[in-house]
Write a protein that holds these residues in place. Structure first.
Motif, short mmCIF file in Angstrom:
data_model
loop_
_atom_site.label_atom_id
_atom_site.label_comp_id
_atom_site.label_asym_id
_atom_site.label_seq_id
_atom_site.Cartn_x
_atom_site.Cartn_y
_atom_site.Cartn_z
N PHE A 44 -40.19 -58.85 25.98
CA PHE A 44 -40.49 -57.77 26.90
C PHE A 44 -41.84 -57.12 26.61
CE2 PHE A 44 -35.75 -56.59 27.82
CZ PHE A 44 -35.59 -57.81 28.45
N LEU A 50 -42.92 -63.75 30.27
CA LEU A 50 -41.80 -63.61 31.21
C LEU A 50 -41.92 -64.56 32.39
CD1 LEU A 50 -41.46 -59.71 31.20
CD2 LEU A 50 -40.29 -61.39 29.76
N PHE A 62 -30.06 -58.96 32.85
CA PHE A 62 -31.11 -58.16 32.23
C PHE A 62 -30.45 -57.10 31.36
CE2 PHE A 62 -34.56 -54.84 33.61
CZ PHE A 62 -34.98 -54.72 32.29
N VAL A 80 -40.35 -56.75 33.32
CA VAL A 80 -39.26 -57.65 33.67
C VAL A 80 -39.07 -57.71 35.19
CG1 VAL A 80 -36.75 -57.99 33.54
CG2 VAL A 80 -38.03 -57.40 31.47
#
Length: 300
Positions: A44, A50, A62, A80
């Motif tokens: 993250f 990602l 998530f 994200v």
């Protein structure tokens, strides 16, 4: 394909193992480092990871980024959502915070993330998780040695109670929801869970007296509950080695319990968990049992 973030431990690991045991599902996980085989690299704090990590993912489970300062959590969660949008993820399942936690200091990043997800082009399901049973178990285990010596369990939670839930129950709900979403998508239909927010509050409320009773039973001696002030608790936490933001969050939980804000009055947990939730008192007993102080051998 289903991808579960944060599978190296905790809730993410439980969800990943549960989904992996389901028949006919293509499941992978994500960790900070990844290994290129059993887990993809999902960091993250490195948004560039990602886009590759979410490639080919239909359903993203998530798991929230955990304790950190708010600006760090918002940056992580925003990255994200951006990556899920850019890579064509079809449905995101987000583990959020139960409604009873609205006044907690940890609530802001969760509610911000829910709003950010609501504005995204993919379908979303919000799992609003109640306080983990580990919160109550942690209070009990931290006090076990002192309670064994003094017969007192002291905590800054007043006469309030907190509704807590086992992580395993929350993981089972997440497994069910994610599996049903994937199967709905594979059948060419929009998921039955699209646009839903589920309140997964615990059905069992625990207070200071309850924890004292567990300590009494486990330590084989009478233990009574003694409320203390938040100032006293702050002083004790100052020497605990926790980061300042962690102390803030801990005191916020204590304050909300004492004010009666963390006792739930409704939940979707029983609907999504037909076998019924695990007993949280048993969870606390097991946790304390592994931390019972051993008597000092006689030197005679």
């Amino acid at each position: 394909m289903i991808l579960v973030t944060g599978i190296s431990g905790g809730l993410g690991g439980l969800i990943f193992r549960g989904l992996s045991a389901e028949d006919g599902l293509d499941v992978t996980g994500g960790t900070r480092s990844g290994d290129g085989a059993t887990a993809r690299r999902i960091d993250f704090d490195d948004p560039a990871s990602l886009a590759e990590g979410f490639r080919g993912v239909d359903v993203l489970v998530f798991v929230s980024a955990g304790y950190a300062e708010d600006d760090v959590v918002l940056a992580r969660h925003g990255a994200v959502v951006d990556a899920a949008e850019a890579t064509g993820v079809r449905h995101v399942v987000y583990t959020s915070l139960a409604r009873s936690g609205d006044l907690l200091t940890i609530a802001l990043p969760h509610r911000w993330t829910e709003a950010r997800l609501a504005a995204a082009p993919f379908d979303v399901t919000i799992l609003r998780n109640g306080l983990y049973a580990e919160v109550a178990a942690g209070l009990a285990t931290a006090a076990a040695a002192s309670a064994a010596e003094t017969g007192v369990f002291a905590a800054a939670i007043g006469a309030g109670r907190m509704s807590v839930v086992a992580k395993e129950d929350l993981a089972e709900v997440a497994v069910r929801v994610a599996a049903e979403i994937q199967r709905d998508l594979a059948a060419g239909r929009r998921s039955r869970h699209a646009g839903k927010t589920y309140e997964l509050e615990g059905v069992e409320a625990i207070g200071g007296q309850d924890i004292a009773e567990v300590l009494s039973d486990t330590l084989n001696r009478p233990v009574h509950y003694q409320p203390i002030s938040l100032s006293t608790a702050r002083g004790a936490l100052a020497g605990s080695g926790q980061d300042p933001y962690q102390i803030t969050h801990t005191l916020s939980i204590f304050s909300n319990i004492g004010a009666g804000c963390l006792e739930a009055h409704d939940t979707d947990l029983t609907t999504l968990l037909p076998a019924g939730p695990r007993g949280v008192r048993d969870h606390i007993v097991r946790a304390v049992g592994g931390n019972v102080p051993q008597p000092v051998p006689s030197r005679t």
